[in-house]
Design a protein around this motif. Structure first.
Motif, mmCIF file in Angstrom:
data_model
loop_
_atom_site.group_PDB
_atom_site.id
_atom_site.type_symbol
_atom_site.label_atom_id
_atom_site.label_comp_id
_atom_site.label_asym_id
_atom_site.label_seq_id
_atom_site.Cartn_x
_atom_site.Cartn_y
_atom_site.Cartn_z
ATOM 1 N N SER A 1 0.053 5.648 11.566
ATOM 2 C CA SER A 1 -0.955 4.724 11.026
ATOM 3 C C SER A 1 -1.322 3.623 12.014
ATOM 4 C CB SER A 1 -0.428 4.096 9.728
ATOM 5 O OG SER A 1 0.041 5.065 8.834
ATOM 6 N N ARG A 2 -1.075 3.843 13.283
ATOM 7 C CA ARG A 2 -1.321 2.797 14.271
ATOM 8 C C ARG A 2 -2.784 2.365 14.294
ATOM 9 N NH1 ARG A 2 2.167 5.264 19.367
ATOM 10 N NH2 ARG A 2 4.251 4.897 18.490
ATOM 11 N N SER A 3 -3.695 3.315 14.214
ATOM 12 C CA SER A 3 -5.114 2.976 14.316
ATOM 13 C C SER A 3 -5.565 2.111 13.150
ATOM 14 C CB SER A 3 -5.953 4.249 14.387
ATOM 15 O OG SER A 3 -5.769 5.042 13.224
ATOM 16 N N LYS B 1 -3.792 1.855 1.484
ATOM 17 C CA LYS B 1 -3.340 2.819 0.474
ATOM 18 C C LYS B 1 -4.119 4.119 0.578
ATOM 19 C CE LYS B 1 -3.033 4.558 -3.917
ATOM 20 N NZ LYS B 1 -3.872 5.561 -4.602
ATOM 21 N N LYS B 2 -5.437 4.015 0.758
ATOM 22 C CA LYS B 2 -6.254 5.218 0.904
ATOM 23 C C LYS B 2 -5.859 6.009 2.155
ATOM 24 C CE LYS B 2 -9.260 6.328 -1.253
ATOM 25 N NZ LYS B 2 -9.296 7.294 -2.377
ATOM 26 N N PHE B 3 -5.504 5.304 3.211
ATOM 27 C CA PHE B 3 -5.078 6.009 4.424
ATOM 28 C C PHE B 3 -3.732 6.687 4.205
ATOM 29 C CE2 PHE B 3 -2.996 6.412 8.501
ATOM 30 C CZ PHE B 3 -3.994 6.925 9.305
ATOM 31 N N PHE B 4 -2.779 5.996 3.583
ATOM 32 C CA PHE B 4 -1.464 6.587 3.332
ATOM 33 C C PHE B 4 -1.567 7.811 2.432
ATOM 34 C CE2 PHE B 4 0.567 2.157 4.015
ATOM 35 C CZ PHE B 4 0.581 2.375 5.383
ATOM 36 N N ALA C 1 0.827 -1.207 0.000
ATOM 37 C CA ALA C 1 0.000 0.000 0.000
ATOM 38 C C ALA C 1 0.864 1.261 0.000
ATOM 39 C CB ALA C 1 -0.928 -0.010 1.217
ATOM 40 N N TYR C 2 1.949 1.261 0.765
ATOM 41 C CA TYR C 2 2.838 2.425 0.785
ATOM 42 C C TYR C 2 3.513 2.616 -0.567
ATOM 43 C CZ TYR C 2 6.431 5.682 2.341
ATOM 44 O OH TYR C 2 7.234 6.781 2.484
#
Length: 307
Positions: free
Chosen positions: A221-223, A188-191, A124-125
Motif C-alpha cells: 500500500s505504499r502508493s 479502506k477501499k484500497f485494502f 481502515a484496515y
C-alpha cells in the motif's frame, strides 16, 4: 489463379474485392483522423487549463520581484522600468518571527501527518478485514463525517480544547486535525482490493495480525499511503482557520497565521504579500515535485473500478 474480367472486381489474396478493401481502408483512415483530432483537442484544452492555473502563480512571482512603488503603477507593467529586485523577500525574511513560524508549521504538519496516517491506516484496515458487531453502522457514521463541514465543529472544538487547557499549545493545534474520515474511506477501499490469500498465507506461517499488517499489507500500500500522506500534509500546512482561532501566542503561530499578522502590521504592501505567499507555498511545491508520481499512482488506485 485469379483472372481479370471486364466489369468485375479483381480478387485479392485476402479474398476481399477492391471496393470493399478501399472502403475498409477509408474507414481506418477516418478513425485515425478522428483519433488525432480528439488527442489534439484534449492537448489544447489541457494546455489552456495549465496556462489558466499557472497565470496567477506567475503574476504573484512577478509582483514579488517588484518594488512596492511599481506594484500599483497604472497601467500595470509586467517588467518595471527599474527592473526586478529581491527587496520584498529580504524584508519578509528579516522578520525574526518568520523562522519561528516556519518551525511551528513544520512540527505541526509533520506530527499531524504521521499520527493521521497511523490512525487512518489502522482504522481502515480494521473496517476492511475485521468482522465485529456494528461494523457497518460505525463505518456508515465515519462516511457521514465526510459530509460534515469542518466549520460547523469550530465552536464545540474550541470549547472542548479550552476546557482541557490546551489553548496556545501544540496539542491544541494538532489533536482536532487527526481524524480525517475521507482518508479512512480511501484507504479502506484500497485494502478491500488486496487479496486476502496473502494474509492467510502469512497467518499459516504464524504471523500475528500486527505483523501481517506491517509486513504484508503496508508494503503493498505504499502508493496509496504516500498519496494520503501528501494530501494530509498539504491540508495541515495550509490550515489557517483552526490555528488562527486556538493560538494567540506569536511564538506558537503557524506560518499562515503569522503571515497574516505581518500583512496587517505592514499594511497592504503587495510585493511583500506575494513574497510571503510564495515562501509559504514553496514547501508544498517541493513536496509535490518530489512525490508527484506517488500522488498520481495513489489517486489511480484509490479503490475505484470495482476494488
Amino acid at each position: 489463379m485469379a483472372t481479370v474480367t471486364e466489369g468485375r472486381d479483381v480478387a485479392r489474396p485476402d479474398g476481399a474485392p477492391p471496393k470493399q478493401r478501399r472502403s475498409r481502408e477509408g474507414a481506418v483512415s477516418q478513425a485515425q483522423r478522428a483519433s488525432i483530432v480528439t488527442r489534439a483537442a484534449i492537448a489544447t484544452a489541457l494546455t489552456v487549463l495549465a496556462v489558466l492555473w499557472l497565470a496567477p502563480l506567475a503574476w504573484a512571482l512577478v509582483t514579488s520581484l517588484k518594488r512596492e512603488a511599481d506594484t500599483t503603477t497604472v497601467p500595470l507593467e509586467v517588467v518595471p522600468e527599474a527592473g526586478f529586485t529581491l527587496e520584498a523577500y529580504t524584508r519578509v525574511l528579516s522578520n525574526d518571527n518568520i523562522i519561528t513560524w516556519f518551525v511551528n508549521s513544520t512540527v505541526v504538519t509533520v506530527v499531524v501527518t504521521v499520527l493521521t496516517l497511523a490512525l487512518s491506516t489502522t482504522a481502515a484496515y480494521g473496517f476492511s478485514r475485521t468482522k465485529f458487531r456494528g461494523r457497518k453502522v460505525l463505518f456508515a457514521l465515519t462516511i457521514a463525517g465526510i459530509m460534515v463541514p469542518p466549520q460547523i465543529l469550530i465552536v464545540p472544538l474550541y470549547e472542548q480544547v479550552t476546557a482541557m487547557g490546551l489553548a496556545d499549545t501544540y496539542a491544541g493545534i494538532i489533536l482536532p486535525q487527526l481524524v480525517v474520515p475521507a482518508m479512512v474511506f480511501i484507504l479502506k477501499k484500497f485494502f478491500d482490493g488486496i487479496p486476502s490469500e496473502l494474509e492467510e498465507a502469512a497467518r499459516v506461517d504464524g504471523a500475528s495480525a500486527l505483523r501481517i499488517f506491517w509486513q504484508v499489507v503496508m508494503p503493498l500500500s505504499r502508493s496509496i499511503v504516500a498519496a494520503v500522506g501528501i494530501f494530509v500534509f498539504i491540508g495541515a500546512w495550509n490550515n489557517f482557520l483552526w490555528p488562527f482561532i486556538i493560538i494567540s501566542d506569536p511564538d506558537l503561530m503557524t506560518l499562515p497565521v503569522g503571515l497574516v499578522q505581518v500583512r496587517s502590521s505592514f499594511g497592504i504592501q503587495y510585493a511583500q504579500v506575494m513574497a510571503s505567499a510564495l515562501l509559504a507555498g514553496l514547501p508544498l511545491i517541493i513536496i509535490f515535485m518530489l512525490f508527484q508520481r506517488q500522488i498520481v499512482r495513489g489517486v489511480a488506485t484509490t479503490g475505484l473500478g470495482g476494488q
